[in-house]
Motif scaffolding. Sequence first.
Motif, PDB file in Angstrom:
ATOM      1  N   MET A 146       0.738  -1.122  -0.013  1.00  0.00           N
ATOM      2  CA  MET A 146      -0.266   0.075  -0.037  1.00  0.00           C
ATOM      3  C   MET A 146       1.064   1.167  -0.151  1.00  0.00           C
ATOM      4  SD  MET A 146      -2.994  -0.666   2.861  1.00  0.00           S
ATOM      5  CE  MET A 146      -4.115  -1.994   2.781  1.00  0.00           C
ATOM      6  N   THR A 147       0.491   2.285  -0.931  1.00  0.00           N
ATOM      7  CA  THR A 147       1.269   3.349  -0.764  1.00  0.00           C
ATOM      8  C   THR A 147       0.480   4.623  -0.047  1.00  0.00           C
ATOM      9  OG1 THR A 147       0.300   4.292  -2.803  1.00  0.00           O
ATOM     10  CG2 THR A 147       2.154   2.879  -3.152  1.00  0.00           C
TER      11      THR A 147
ATOM     12  N   SER B 170      -2.353   5.345  -2.298  1.00  0.00           N
ATOM     13  CA  SER B 170      -3.321   4.634  -2.453  1.00  0.00           C
ATOM     14  C   SER B 170      -4.416   4.569  -1.203  1.00  0.00           C
ATOM     15  CB  SER B 170      -2.755   3.135  -2.987  1.00  0.00           C
ATOM     16  OG  SER B 170      -2.287   2.439  -1.757  1.00  0.00           O
TER      17      SER B 170
ATOM     18  N   LYS C 283      -6.247   7.714  -1.289  1.00  0.00           N
ATOM     19  CA  LYS C 283      -7.484   7.776  -2.382  1.00  0.00           C
ATOM     20  C   LYS C 283      -8.356   6.655  -1.918  1.00  0.00           C
ATOM     21  CE  LYS C 283      -5.386   9.241  -6.582  1.00  0.00           C
ATOM     22  NZ  LYS C 283      -5.087   9.066  -7.971  1.00  0.00           N
ATOM     23  N   SER C 284      -8.213   5.684  -0.886  1.00  0.00           N
ATOM     24  CA  SER C 284      -9.339   4.595  -0.640  1.00  0.00           C
ATOM     25  C   SER C 284     -10.229   5.293   0.201  1.00  0.00           C
ATOM     26  CB  SER C 284      -8.671   3.826   0.162  1.00  0.00           C
ATOM     27  OG  SER C 284      -8.246   4.011   1.280  1.00  0.00           O
TER      28      SER C 284
ATOM     29  N   ASP D 172       3.922   7.757  -3.621  1.00  0.00           N
ATOM     30  CA  ASP D 172       4.317   6.383  -3.893  1.00  0.00           C
ATOM     31  C   ASP D 172       5.029   5.784  -2.853  1.00  0.00           C
ATOM     32  OD1 ASP D 172       3.139   6.926  -6.511  1.00  0.00           O
ATOM     33  OD2 ASP D 172       4.887   7.721  -7.533  1.00  0.00           O
TER      34      ASP D 172
END
Length: 518
Positions: free
Chosen positions: A80-81, A84, A87-88, A156
């Motif tokens: 997982m970044t 990410s 954004k989840s 990232d």
Amino acid sequence: MILNVTNLSHGFGDRAIFNHVSFRLLKGEHIGLVGANGEGKSTFMNIVTGNLMPDEGTVEWNKNVRVGYLDQHAVLEQGMTIGSVLKSAFASLFDMEQRMNEICDKLGEAGESEMTEMMEELGTIQDILTNHDFYIIDAKVEEVARALGLLELSLDHDVMDLSGGQRTKVLLGKLLLEKPDILLLDEPTNYLDASHIEWLKRYLQEYENAFILISHDIPFLNSVVNIIYHMDNQELNRYVGDYDKFLEVYEMKKAQLEAAYKRQQQEIDDLKDFVARNKARVSTRNMAMSRQKKLDKMDVIELKREKPKPEFHFINARAAGKVLFETTDLVIGYDRNVPLSKPINLRMERGEKIALVGTNGIGKTTFLKSVLGLIPALEGKVNLGDYLSIGYFEQEIQPGNNTCIEEIWEEFPSMSQYEVRSALAKCGLTTKHIESMVRVLSGGEQAKVRLCKLLNRETNILLLDEPTNHLDVDAKEELKRALQEYKGAVLLVCHEPEFYEGLADKVWNLEEFSRLTL
């Protein structure tokens, strides 16, 4: 009413946590949930979020309320970044976008009535997406990441390579992006540095919706809450105002109750005395019976059992040499290609008390571990002085299945059971806590067990990594007093200036050595 909790009872084994407590949350209320370690604050959060079923009682949320919960134990996984995870927060909106694309694909084949329905659904989805900032998600993610100091790490960046404070920021960022109708925050400041605590404070001050906040950081609480719910002796009581106002009212009520208790006890003694002297005489028997009836009907005031307050006393070992440690061009980190610091040249001498500060991820914990030799230096070296008796308090340890007694006994096998129990009781733990497994205790109680090990070992230098995390107000005050009294040296990582001010005679800011400031 957003949330209504009625007649809630819950316990673990034979240890009752709540007994028929009630709670309500109204629109716009900013609630501080306070109480000593182990009173059940996190348990309460787990019950209202549905993660734990209560033994009795009901939890009713208003329909369509979206709840956001900052849980210290949320799962972050390898791969997982930062981007990410942030954004989840918009996962439901991405699902809606997919549904919108499916509708658009089918429009060409739809009949007239079906098309009307589809267009209505399409319009509804469009409105929801627009109202929830869907078309500027990347900008919103960047804005929150920048505010929390995550953007400079890069979106990232793998979340498993982050420090505890940085992970808290990622989870907090995700929560804020979700824009829930109510925030539930369990000790959000524990791993945050001073600048981001300030940012969160401003955010909550301006927050229009309701929130429930668990925190032992009193200045922070005072600046953001308008209602206090106090957990004490299986009860939950509501007070209007900030923490200082609650304390004023609570102390006044306590003093009034103690005065009423003393008056009543005196009256009971007088009545019993009169009955004992007069029940046998015919002429006064009726008066004695009347007094006895009054005694029998009396609603006796009971004072709440005082919680054991911790008593901390560090044991001083023989004096160390003049220089405790010295770093020579020390570069810290885990990867030679990505060092955390420039060369560090610092020296600590006998009896000094130093606070180690700096933003999350700067390398405070890594520096402590490098001094102790737990993490090898990337470059340079650490020279340790003579006759050191080191005590080290780690920020977080995953407890095993030991009871508190076993945990101390493993460290001090020559202690008798009485001595072990006595040592734990001095740290503010009750008999039921002492006999429980460490992992079922609250974060604050676990910290007290770990402090107990440190207090019973002879030391002349203490390296403490965020020792105030999870500790309640009484324990924090007592720890500060004990450290002030301690004759040895202290190197303390801490994000609470009010704790280390008046204790530390020097502050080392690791940001001066950070590679980010090159």
